[in-house]
Design an enzyme around this catalytic site. Structure first.
Site, PDB file in Angstrom:
ATOM      1  N   ASP A   1      -1.067  28.048 -48.122  1.00 47.22           N
ATOM      2  CA  ASP A   1      -0.948  26.615 -48.527  1.00 47.22           C
ATOM      3  C   ASP A   1      -1.044  26.815 -50.089  1.00 47.22           C
ATOM      4  O   ASP A   1      -1.706  27.854 -50.525  1.00 47.22           O
ATOM      5  CB  ASP A   1      -1.832  25.871 -47.999  1.00 47.22           C
TER       6      ASP A   1
ATOM      7  N   ASP B   1      -1.537  23.863 -52.778  1.00 42.82           N
ATOM      8  CA  ASP B   1      -2.502  23.070 -53.446  1.00 42.82           C
ATOM      9  C   ASP B   1      -3.651  23.002 -53.055  1.00 42.82           C
ATOM     10  O   ASP B   1      -4.160  22.861 -51.861  1.00 42.82           O
ATOM     11  CB  ASP B   1      -1.869  21.522 -53.379  1.00 42.82           C
TER      12      ASP B   1
ATOM     13  N   ASP C   1      -6.612  24.393 -47.359  1.00 38.53           N
ATOM     14  CA  ASP C   1      -7.811  23.690 -47.605  1.00 38.53           C
ATOM     15  C   ASP C   1      -7.930  22.392 -46.868  1.00 38.53           C
ATOM     16  O   ASP C   1      -8.894  21.605 -47.088  1.00 38.53           O
ATOM     17  CB  ASP C   1      -7.740  23.276 -49.013  1.00 38.53           C
TER      18      ASP C   1
END
Length: 217
Positions: free
Chosen positions: A7, A9, A179
């Site tokens: 991922d 961001d 996250d």
């Protein structure tokens, strides 16, 4: 060949590239500052809460791309990379990517943020494969619409599986770093799910499922 999927961001970046692009547009008076900031913050809060209507958000986020020619947008993006993105890249993130590179893994970024914003970031990490939300283009200009399936939540799984089939690869021994609890659908199908600086919901899920939790900042 092992897939190492990241991922972007708040995982490889110490911040959110889509949100930061909005801030860049505001600070440079490219959009109406007060209204755009209010909407930018509202959608970001919805994303964090897991309540985001992705098509509604993309109608907002892609609109500025449709109002300007590509040369102008690319010039702004070069400044955005310097002002916003490079300060969000940590040595720890680069080291993680380089670890998988040294292992000979296939490196992939998968992100809900659109390709215009994220392609130069993938290049900065020297990650050759990017699966992102695709902004529609016509005659060299963005239309403000989405092409295909947005790369968000279950859409990430759909887009990844399609890409894997096209590449002739498999999910065997795959890694995914994220996250966000929004990525639980994809984290749940890889062999090595890793929660990176996870939000509270993802942290609880990772602890319950025995997933690795990695502090990357």
């Amino acid at each position: 060949m092992t897939l190492a999927i990241f991922d972007l961001d708040n995982t490889l970046l110490r911040g959110d590239s889509d949100h930061a692009w909005g801030r860049f547009l505001i600070e440079n008076h490219i959009v109406d500052g007060e209204e755009y900031e209010r909407e930018n913050e509202r959608y970001y809060a919805q994303y964090q809460a897991g309540t985001l209507d992705i098509m509604e958000f993309l109608a907002f986020a892609l609109r500025p791309l449709a109002l300007h020619d590509r040369a102008t947008l690319d010039g702004w993006h070069r400044r955005y990379m310097q002002d916003k993105v490079l300060p969000m890249i940590t040595p720890a993130a680069r080291a993680l990517v380089n670890l998988h590179r040294a292992n000979g893994d296939t490196l992939v970024i998968i992100t809900a943020t659109n390709r215009f914003v994220t392609a130069p970031i993938a290049e900065e990490f020297e990650i050759p494969h990017l699966i992102a939300t695709e902004p529609e283009e016509r005659d060299g200009r963005f239309t403000g619409k989405v092409a295909g399936t947005p790369c968000y939540r279950e859409g990430k799984v759909t887009r990844l599986k399609s890409w894997i089939k096209e590449q002739g690869l498999t999910m065997q021994d795959s890694w995914f770093y994220s996250d966000s609890h929004n990525d639980l659908p994809l984290l749940s199908i890889v062999d090595h799910p890793v929660a990176v600086n996870p939000d509270d919901i993802l942290r609880r899920e990772a602890q319950q499922r025995g997933w690795q939790i990695l502090p990357l900042r």
